[in-house]
Design an enzyme around this catalytic site. Sequence first.
Site, PDB file in Angstrom:
ATOM      1  CG  ASN A   7      -1.832   1.167   1.326  1.00  0.00           C
ATOM      2  OD1 ASN A   7      -1.777   2.081   0.499  1.00  0.00           O
ATOM      3  ND2 ASN A   7      -2.682   1.169   2.329  1.00  0.00           N
ATOM      4  CE  LYS A  14      -0.469   2.383   6.571  1.00  0.00           C
ATOM      5  NZ  LYS A  14      -1.882   2.625   6.540  1.00  0.00           N
ATOM      6  CG  HIS A 180     -13.176   3.068   3.567  1.00  0.00           C
ATOM      7  ND1 HIS A 180     -13.905   3.986   4.278  1.00  0.00           N
ATOM      8  CD2 HIS A 180     -11.891   3.277   3.892  1.00  0.00           C
ATOM      9  CE1 HIS A 180     -13.095   4.746   5.000  1.00  0.00           C
ATOM     10  NE2 HIS A 180     -11.859   4.322   4.773  1.00  0.00           N
ATOM     11  CG  LEU A 209     -18.125   3.725  11.860  1.00  0.00           C
ATOM     12  CD1 LEU A 209     -18.998   3.707  13.111  1.00  0.00           C
ATOM     13  CD2 LEU A 209     -18.605   4.783  10.884  1.00  0.00           C
ATOM     14  N   GLY A 212     -10.787   7.639   8.600  1.00  0.00           N
ATOM     15  CA  GLY A 212     -11.727   7.909   7.515  1.00  0.00           C
ATOM     16  C   GLY A 212     -12.955   7.032   7.756  1.00  0.00           C
ATOM     17  CG  ASP A 283      -6.758   8.701  18.327  1.00  0.00           C
ATOM     18  OD1 ASP A 283      -7.565   8.176  19.121  1.00  0.00           O
ATOM     19  OD2 ASP A 283      -5.881   8.055  17.730  1.00  0.00           O
ATOM     20  N   GLY A 331     -11.397   1.147  13.219  1.00  0.00           N
ATOM     21  CA  GLY A 331     -10.945   1.366  14.603  1.00  0.00           C
ATOM     22  C   GLY A 331     -12.064   1.771  15.547  1.00  0.00           C
ATOM     23  N   GLY A 333     -15.499   1.526  14.851  1.00  0.00           N
ATOM     24  CA  GLY A 333     -16.549   0.512  14.788  1.00  0.00           C
ATOM     25  C   GLY A 333     -16.205  -0.739  15.584  1.00  0.00           C
ATOM     26  CD  GLU A 334     -11.998  -3.486  13.523  1.00  0.00           C
ATOM     27  OE1 GLU A 334     -10.964  -3.720  14.174  1.00  0.00           O
ATOM     28  OE2 GLU A 334     -12.007  -3.344  12.279  1.00  0.00           O
TER      29      GLU A 334
HETATM   30  P1  ADP Z   1      -7.634   4.321   9.563  1.00  0.00           P
HETATM   31  O1  ADP Z   1      -8.852   4.923   8.979  1.00  0.00           O
HETATM   32  O2  ADP Z   1      -6.491   5.286   9.647  1.00  0.00           O
HETATM   33  O3  ADP Z   1      -7.286   2.961   9.028  1.00  0.00           O
HETATM   34  P2  ADP Z   1      -8.469   2.905  11.962  1.00  0.00           P
HETATM   35  O4  ADP Z   1      -9.488   2.054  11.306  1.00  0.00           O
HETATM   36  O5  ADP Z   1      -7.283   2.246  12.559  1.00  0.00           O
HETATM   37  O6  ADP Z   1      -8.002   4.113  11.079  1.00  0.00           O
HETATM   38  O7  ADP Z   1      -9.238   3.717  13.104  1.00  0.00           O
HETATM   39  C1  ADP Z   1      -8.597   4.711  13.822  1.00  0.00           C
HETATM   40  C2  ADP Z   1      -9.623   5.334  14.751  1.00  0.00           C
HETATM   41  O8  ADP Z   1     -10.131   4.331  15.626  1.00  0.00           O
HETATM   42  C3  ADP Z   1      -9.022   6.426  15.591  1.00  0.00           C
HETATM   43  O9  ADP Z   1      -9.889   7.539  15.646  1.00  0.00           O
HETATM   44  C4  ADP Z   1      -8.954   5.760  16.965  1.00  0.00           C
HETATM   45  O10 ADP Z   1      -9.063   6.677  17.992  1.00  0.00           O
HETATM   46  C5  ADP Z   1     -10.172   4.873  16.917  1.00  0.00           C
HETATM   47  N1  ADP Z   1     -10.098   3.872  17.983  1.00  0.00           N
HETATM   48  C6  ADP Z   1      -9.202   2.893  18.167  1.00  0.00           C
HETATM   49  N2  ADP Z   1      -9.428   2.251  19.345  1.00  0.00           N
HETATM   50  C7  ADP Z   1     -10.490   2.848  19.919  1.00  0.00           C
HETATM   51  C8  ADP Z   1     -11.228   2.674  21.130  1.00  0.00           C
HETATM   52  N3  ADP Z   1     -10.873   1.757  22.004  1.00  0.00           N
HETATM   53  N4  ADP Z   1     -12.273   3.500  21.361  1.00  0.00           N
HETATM   54  C9  ADP Z   1     -12.616   4.457  20.509  1.00  0.00           C
HETATM   55  N5  ADP Z   1     -11.965   4.687  19.339  1.00  0.00           N
HETATM   56  C10 ADP Z   1     -10.925   3.900  19.049  1.00  0.00           C
END
Ligand code: ADP
Length: 398
Positions: A7, A14, A180, A209, A212, A283, A331, A333-334
């Site tokens: 990527n 990456k 996505h 979520l 992005g 974040d 991040g 959503g999970e």
């Molecule tokens: P990207 O879009 O860069 O791939 P990710 O899917 O890794 O990002 O998501 C990053 C987001 O997920 C960040 O805003 C981070 O704060 C959020 N995140 C990660 N862990 C948690 C958590 N435990 N609670 C809330 N938000 C989280």
Amino acid sequence: MKILVVNAGSSSLKYQLIDMTDESVLAKGICERIGATGSISHKVADGRKFEADIPMPTHTEAFQCLVEALTQGELKVIDSMSEISAVGHRIVQGGAIFSQSTLVDDQVIEDIAGLADLAPLHNAAHVLGIKACIAALGKDVPEVVVFDTSFHQTMPPKAYMYPIPYEYYEKYKVRRYGFHGTSHRYVSDRCAALMGKDKKDIKMITCHLGNGCSISAIKDGVCIDTSMGFTPLDGFMMGTRTGSMDPSVLTFIAEKEGMSPKEISDMCNKQSGLLGVSGLSNDARDVNSAAREGNQRAKLAVEMQRYEVAKFVGSYAAAMNGVDAVVFTGGIGENDLRMREYVCGQLGYLGVVIDPERNKSQGKEVELSTTASKVKIWVIPTNEELVIARDTLALISK
Ligand code: ADP
């Protein structure tokens, strides 16, 4: 069989090396600050890792670092790059040209470069990544490109057209493309498998979520609408991006502040969203914890984002005349149980009921809905690299 997933961004590269016999990740890493100081962070399956500052004037040197990390030193995972059967590249913008993943040839590289107008930050960097890879591995190793947009190419014109004069679609291909796509594809396939049903029989809404964010509506097994649009700025509030809003806000601010189109674009892409409203961070973890400590702007930012997610899910339920399953990934959503709790709470009118205990789960595949729920709610960690590796394997096996 080992497949390298790449990527390439404008200043980063990456990678993941995946063993397709069991789909395990042998090593992964990132080269950063390409064009400036340069650094690599490399990690192997047992958790050992190293970080080093190495000059990387261009993607070619970055690719060389990746080759050395994989083949040399204590953390090497292969003896030589000849063990790699193929390379899969993530490409952000495939326009209306690429509705599926494809093997790379000169024409494909030209087409990806030609789409740079629609994704200036990304496509040019992807081409650099592909060329650096061919230079390092030679033309005999097959390369495959997998597009963020291709999953959304099934959208009907009523979903992908913008209500602007038609000539701009004809002249410049201005329309919704969606992004996505590999993530929406992965989690929707996985959701169907977990439900033990054919994807064609499930009306699904997938919520990616992260930093992005995008939400997709999937009906009859294909994407019929998605929130990101002409660029990944469309949709709803993200870490630093606005999502959709009244375009007059932008012309108004541009006139008041004497801002250029580029400055307006930077404001919308880099200074807005959670960061812009909270004034603290992009974040979600930082903004959430500031909100819990009583910071009013952080609270507002968090509330705005949750509200918009719920609105999108509701609108896609209407677009499909119903919904059978909602999936959370990315991040936020999970991991963010309060986001899920709020959104599912707003879907009570659809008969959504989730188990609060299961909703405490983070980063794991889990069904949140109870047996009483009329709509299945899932958390499914995404795996875009695996989709790229699988597509690559499928294409080279043909
Ligand atoms: P990207 O879009 O860069 O791939 P990710 O899917 O890794 O990002 O998501 C990053 C987001 O997920 C960040 O805003 C981070 O704060 C959020 N995140 C990660 N862990 C948690 C958590 N435990 N609670 C809330 N938000 C989280």
